[in-house]
Design an enzyme around this catalytic site. Structure first.
Site, short mmCIF file in Angstrom:
data_model
loop_
_atom_site.label_atom_id
_atom_site.label_comp_id
_atom_site.label_asym_id
_atom_site.label_seq_id
_atom_site.Cartn_x
_atom_site.Cartn_y
_atom_site.Cartn_z
N THR A 120 147.63 58.65 45.39
CA THR A 120 147.48 60.08 45.20
C THR A 120 146.43 60.08 43.74
OG1 THR A 120 149.16 60.10 43.77
CG2 THR A 120 149.59 60.94 45.88
N ASN A 165 159.02 69.74 45.48
CA ASN A 165 158.39 68.60 45.35
C ASN A 165 157.90 68.26 44.04
OD1 ASN A 165 156.12 66.56 46.37
ND2 ASN A 165 154.78 68.40 45.63
N TYR A 215 163.13 58.25 34.93
CA TYR A 215 162.77 58.87 36.11
C TYR A 215 164.01 58.25 37.42
CZ TYR A 215 159.60 59.48 40.21
OH TYR A 215 158.93 60.00 41.23
#
Length: 259
Positions: free
Chosen positions: A195, A90, A158
């Protein structure tokens, strides 16, 4: 309850955000948890919260780009709990930049965490799971992203790292299946999830309230996701409920990539 009862699950980047949601949910469903991260204080706090609630968990400091540290955390997990059944890769970072302004140093740092970290986690997960006695089904879950499925004009590095995670996962899934290792390998592709990392990014780049509205509007369902939206998908892939699922892409994105 008990969907991953007595499975030993290692989750990288497990101290905060998505990782924290994953470890708390799997612990509630009966797993023995190994939390790894570079954020020690919140990681230790999560492990304590799980044990205080009657579960089993340990926290280990872990730079996922360092193979020696992978060898160490896997060895400690097996020493503590006797086996390793689930690994969730993760841990990751995101850096936005115009391609012509991207430095090689930043590119390599992002790749070392987002892609090398997944490679190393997968490699050492397979080694540990092959040694399990008795042999049972293992599960490796690799966190990709919607950015591993579609492009973004400002997230080239990314995009490349998460696209790499996607196709590497399929390759390893086929290897494990063809060799009858009893190990399933799947990728998860979150949309934008609310988040602390996302909130802090918005705070530093124009404002949280307006940024949240803009992110909500990107998703046909009308809002960004919550950490448990991803955690439940990971729980499914970690459990034997998904015993016929390997090499798959679990997209959890509120319709983002359906457009």
């Amino acid at each position: 309850m008990g969907r991953v009862q007595d499975k030993v699950a290692l989750v990288t980047g497990g101290s905060v955000g998505l990782g924290e949601a994953m470890v708390r949910l799997m612990a509630a469903e009966g797993a023995k948890i190994v939390i790894t991260d570079i954020q020690d204080q919140p990681g230790e706090a999560v492990a304590k919260a799980i044990t205080d609630a009657g579960g089993e968990a340990i926290y280990l400091h872990h730079d996922v780009a360092d193979e020696a540290q992978w060898e160490n955390v896997v060895a400690k997990a097996v020493d503590r709990f006797g086996r390793l059944d689930v690994v969730v890769n993760n841990a990751g970072i995101g850096v936005g930049c115009a391609p012509e302004e991207q430095t090689l140093e930043d590119w390599r740092r992002l790749m070392s965490i987002n892609l090398d970290g997944v490679f190393l986690g997968t490699k050492h997960a397979i080694r540990a799971m092959k040694a399990n006695k008795p042999q049972t089904m293992g599960s490796i879950v690799n966190l990709s992203s919607i950015e591993g499925l579609v492009g973004d004009p400002n997230l080239g590095a990314y995009n490349a790292s998460k696209g790499g995670v996607r196709i590497y996962t399929k390759s390893v899934a086929l290897y494990c299946a063809n060799n009858r290792l009893g190990i399933r390998v799947n990728s998860v592709h979150p949309g934008y999830i609310w988040t602390p990392m996302v909130e802090n990014y918005l705070r530093d780049n124009g404002g949280v309230e307006e940024g949240r509205k803009a992110l909500d509007a990107l998703h046909p369902i009308g809002h960004v996701g919550e950490p448990n939206d991803i955690a439940y998908g990971v729980l499914y892939l970690a459990s034997d409920e998904s015993k016929f699922v390997t090499g798959a892409e679990l997209v959890i994105d509120g319709g983002y990539t359906a457009q």
